[in-house]
Design an enzyme around this catalytic site. Structure first.
Site, PDB file in Angstrom:
ATOM      1  N   CYS A  22       0.839  -1.197   0.000  1.00  0.00           N
ATOM      2  CA  CYS A  22       0.000   0.000   0.000  1.00  0.00           C
ATOM      3  C   CYS A  22       0.878   1.254   0.000  1.00  0.00           C
ATOM      4  O   CYS A  22       1.488   1.587  -1.008  1.00  0.00           O
ATOM      5  CB  CYS A  22      -0.969  -0.041   1.178  1.00  0.00           C
ATOM      6  N   HIS A  70      -3.459  -5.029   0.822  1.00  0.00           N
ATOM      7  CA  HIS A  70      -2.814  -5.538   2.035  1.00  0.00           C
ATOM      8  C   HIS A  70      -2.837  -7.068   2.033  1.00  0.00           C
ATOM      9  O   HIS A  70      -3.713  -7.690   2.635  1.00  0.00           O
ATOM     10  CB  HIS A  70      -3.529  -4.994   3.277  1.00  0.00           C
ATOM     11  N   GLU A 102      -1.132  -9.070   3.665  1.00  0.00           N
ATOM     12  CA  GLU A 102      -0.938  -9.672   4.985  1.00  0.00           C
ATOM     13  C   GLU A 102      -2.267 -10.052   5.636  1.00  0.00           C
ATOM     14  O   GLU A 102      -2.328 -10.955   6.471  1.00  0.00           O
ATOM     15  CB  GLU A 102      -0.155  -8.719   5.905  1.00  0.00           C
TER      16      GLU A 102
END
Length: 257
Positions: free
Chosen positions: A108, A207, A209
């Site tokens: 990001c 994102h 993750e």
């Protein structure tokens, strides 16, 4: 154990991770998990005095507040939250990482910072420029992304449409030196970029993750760790990433993430 299996154990590649002081408590554990699943070990960096590039084999630049427009020739707008100390830290980390030949993953804000450090610019409000792109404010995978054929991201994740989360307001305008776009959303807004040559670098506007259940998102971290291992062993990073087995076509919602 190494003698029993006929090979030496190798240390896991160490990955330095920059995160915001405000959100480190919830973001870093997710990145650490993804890095661990990829075969690496993550080290957290919040302040510049924690950074030691000699102790790592690769770098993740995490998400967070907008990048100060002064870094790429823009103008400050009202209502934008900035973090000048983090800007300074991460710009230096990327500059030095590139100089040291360390692979970089930008998430990001991190993708945007990678672009700026390499001489690119940003749209401060990307949704003013790409008015057909829908703004989402959720970590759920709501945005559909088109992975561009012929890119390294396509090799890693395939070219099937990808469902991702997207919380950003800025986006790439002019590309930095040695970079190319590798994904756009349905409105044409840039969503990923990548380096054309070693050291390996990839930046995604979403994102990954948060999408630990999604195989294609895990492969992004696996590529970083593969590049870090190659650097550790003095091998070509792009070559090692390209040796990763091809991804199968996604068949379920989770695989499309």
């Amino acid at each position: 154990m190494s003698l029993l299996f006929g090979k030496r154990d190798r240390p896991r590649p160490r990955i330095g991770v920059t995160v915001s002081a405000k959100s480190a408590w919830r973001i870093f554990p997710l990145i650490r998990l993804q890095v661990a699943l990829a075969g690496g070990k993550a080290l957290r960096w919040i302040q510049e005095d924690e950074v030691d590039l000699n102790k790592v084999d690769g770098v993740v630049i995490g998400g967070g507040d907008d990048i100060a427009p002064m870094l790429y020739g823009g103008e400050v707008r009202a209502g934008v939250t900035l973090d000048p100390a983090r800007d300074r830290m991460e710009s230096r980390v990327i500059e030095k990482a590139r100089g040291h030949g360390l692979p970089v993953l930008g998430i990001c804000r991190g993708a945007q910072m990678l672009n700026v450090v390499l001489g690119g610019t940003l749209h401060q409000d990307a949704f003013e420029v790409y008015d057909s792109s829908r703004r989402y404010r959720t970590i759920l995978p709501r945005r559909e992304v088109e992975v561009l054929p012929g890119t390294r991201l396509a090799d890693l994740a395939g070219t099937e449409p990808m469902k991702v989360n997207a919380l950003h307001s800025q986006a790439v305008n002019r590309l930095g030196d040695g970079l190319r776009l590798s994904a756009r959303d349905q409105g044409g807004m840039p969503q990923a970029l990548e380096s054309l040559s070693d050291p390996f670098a990839i930046g995604v506007q979403w994102h990954p993750e948060h999408l630990v259940y999604a195989r294609r998102q895990r492969r992004i971290f696996r590529a970083l760790v593969s590049a870090a291992r190659a650097r550790q062993q003095g091998l070509g990073q792009m070559q090692e990433v390209d040796r990763m087995p091809a991804v199968d076509a996604p068949t379920t919602f989770f695989e499309k993430s």
